[in-house]
Design an enzyme around this catalytic site. Structure first.
Site, PDB file in Angstrom:
ATOM      1  N   SER A  12       0.828  -1.200   0.000  1.00 12.80           N
ATOM      2  CA  SER A  12       0.000   0.000   0.000  1.00 12.80           C
ATOM      3  C   SER A  12       0.868   1.259   0.000  1.00 12.80           C
ATOM      4  CB  SER A  12      -0.970  -0.038   1.186  1.00 12.80           C
ATOM      5  OG  SER A  12      -2.021   0.877   1.024  1.00 12.80           O
ATOM      6  N   ASP A  46      -6.131  -3.781  -1.451  1.00 14.68           N
ATOM      7  CA  ASP A  46      -4.980  -3.416  -0.619  1.00 14.68           C
ATOM      8  C   ASP A  46      -4.252  -4.636  -0.041  1.00 14.68           C
ATOM      9  OD1 ASP A  46      -3.518  -2.456   1.874  1.00 14.68           O
ATOM     10  OD2 ASP A  46      -4.283  -0.558   1.103  1.00 14.68           O
TER      11      ASP A  46
END
Length: 302
Positions: free
Chosen positions: A40, A154
């Site tokens: 991320s 994510d």
């Protein structure tokens, strides 16, 4: 003492800007970053560094204001996500040219999650910004990425701090930077103190209540300084944000236990929350520089 570093950078939203200062501190101290693995925000900053674009990215980031941030938000009416996420990537591409991961001068890995199988997906080749875009796809916030028949979100959902995905070279040290640390004892102590003040107020005179109010404001100020969740109002977004934070904290701890880094840098989860965090990029970067400097001092002293 080794000066070669395999660097792992965690997910963490705007707290991930701390990685900019951390990387700069490593380089200033004469360390050679031989590989980077990120999830991320860690994939974003780590990938941009590996592509040689950290300086133009930092200059752009430091120049953002509330209006510019809003122009980067390509909001959607979809029931599955709030932001498409393409404007942000395009703005960065204009400052850091696209490149394939396998052609980077520094080995790089970005972690994403298959939304349906729950599998970890590790990008080690292909277009850099495709990998970054998949890795930063926070569920319910950004549109998931379709990739080779998969739906990717994510990477923090499965591997928040990808210590085990960093390419190792002989004689290197493994350095991890985690921005998801939650100190439960510190937080509970703060909440207990707040509850005690509120209970005491009910049994005091008007002057005594005013004294309590002063003590409470001081306690809250200390809480903000120590990055405690004193401003949580339990709305939809704060609950969702904290839920992801607890998940990331737990997964990071498990990852650290399985793959022990030689140097671990921690930044509390309760630092620099939400959109306001994106407006404090310079401050967060300097915090990362300071934390990395302290960690290197401990390591070098043995």
């Amino acid at each position: 003492m080794s000066k070669k570093v395999a660097l792992a950078l965690a997910s963490g939203g705007p707290r991930g800007f701390a990685y900019i200062g951390a990387i700069e501190q490593l380089l200033e101290r004469g360390y050679e970053i031989c590989s980077v693995a990120g999830t991320s925000a860690g994939a974003l900053v780590g990938g941009i560094y590996a592509a040689g674009g950290l300086q133009p990215f930092k200059e752009w980031l430091f120049g953002l204001d509330p209006v510019k941030i809003m122009t980067l938000m390509d909001f959607s009416i979809s029931k599955n996500y709030l932001v498409k996420g393409e404007k942000i990537i395009q703005a960065i591409r204009e400052r850091v040219p696209e490149v394939n991961i396998e052609d980077l001068p520094v080995p790089f890995a970005a972690v994403a999650t298959d939304l349906y199988t729950g599998e970890e997906v590790v990008f080690r080749e292909g277009p850099l910004f495709d990998a970054i875009r998949a890795s930063i796809s926070i569920p319910s916030m950004f549109r998931p990425v379709k990739w080779k028949g998969r739906t990717l979100v994510d990477g923090g959902m499965v591997n928040t701090l990808p210590l085990n995905r960093a390419v190792r070279t002989p004689g290197d040290i493994l350095v991890g930077f985690n921005v998801n640390q939650i100190d439960a004892a510190e937080i509970q102590g703060f909440l207990d103190s707040m509850a005690a003040l509120q209970e005491e107020r009910e049994h005091r005179s008007l002057i005594g209540r005013l004294e309590n109010d002063i003590q409470e404001r001081r306690l809250m100020a200390d809480g903000r300084e120590n990055r405690l969740p004193v401003d949580a109002d339990d709305n939809y977004f704060s609950i969702l944000q904290r839920s992801f934070g607890i998940m990331n904290c737990t997964i990071a701890r498990m990852g650290i236990a399985l793959t022990r880094p030689d140097i671990l840098v921690d930044l509390p989860f309760d630092s620099y929350h939400g959109v306001y965090g994106y407006l404090r990029a310079r401050e967060i970067t300097e915090k990362g520089r300071t934390l990395m400097a302290e960690a290197l001092d401990r390591y070098e002293k043995g």
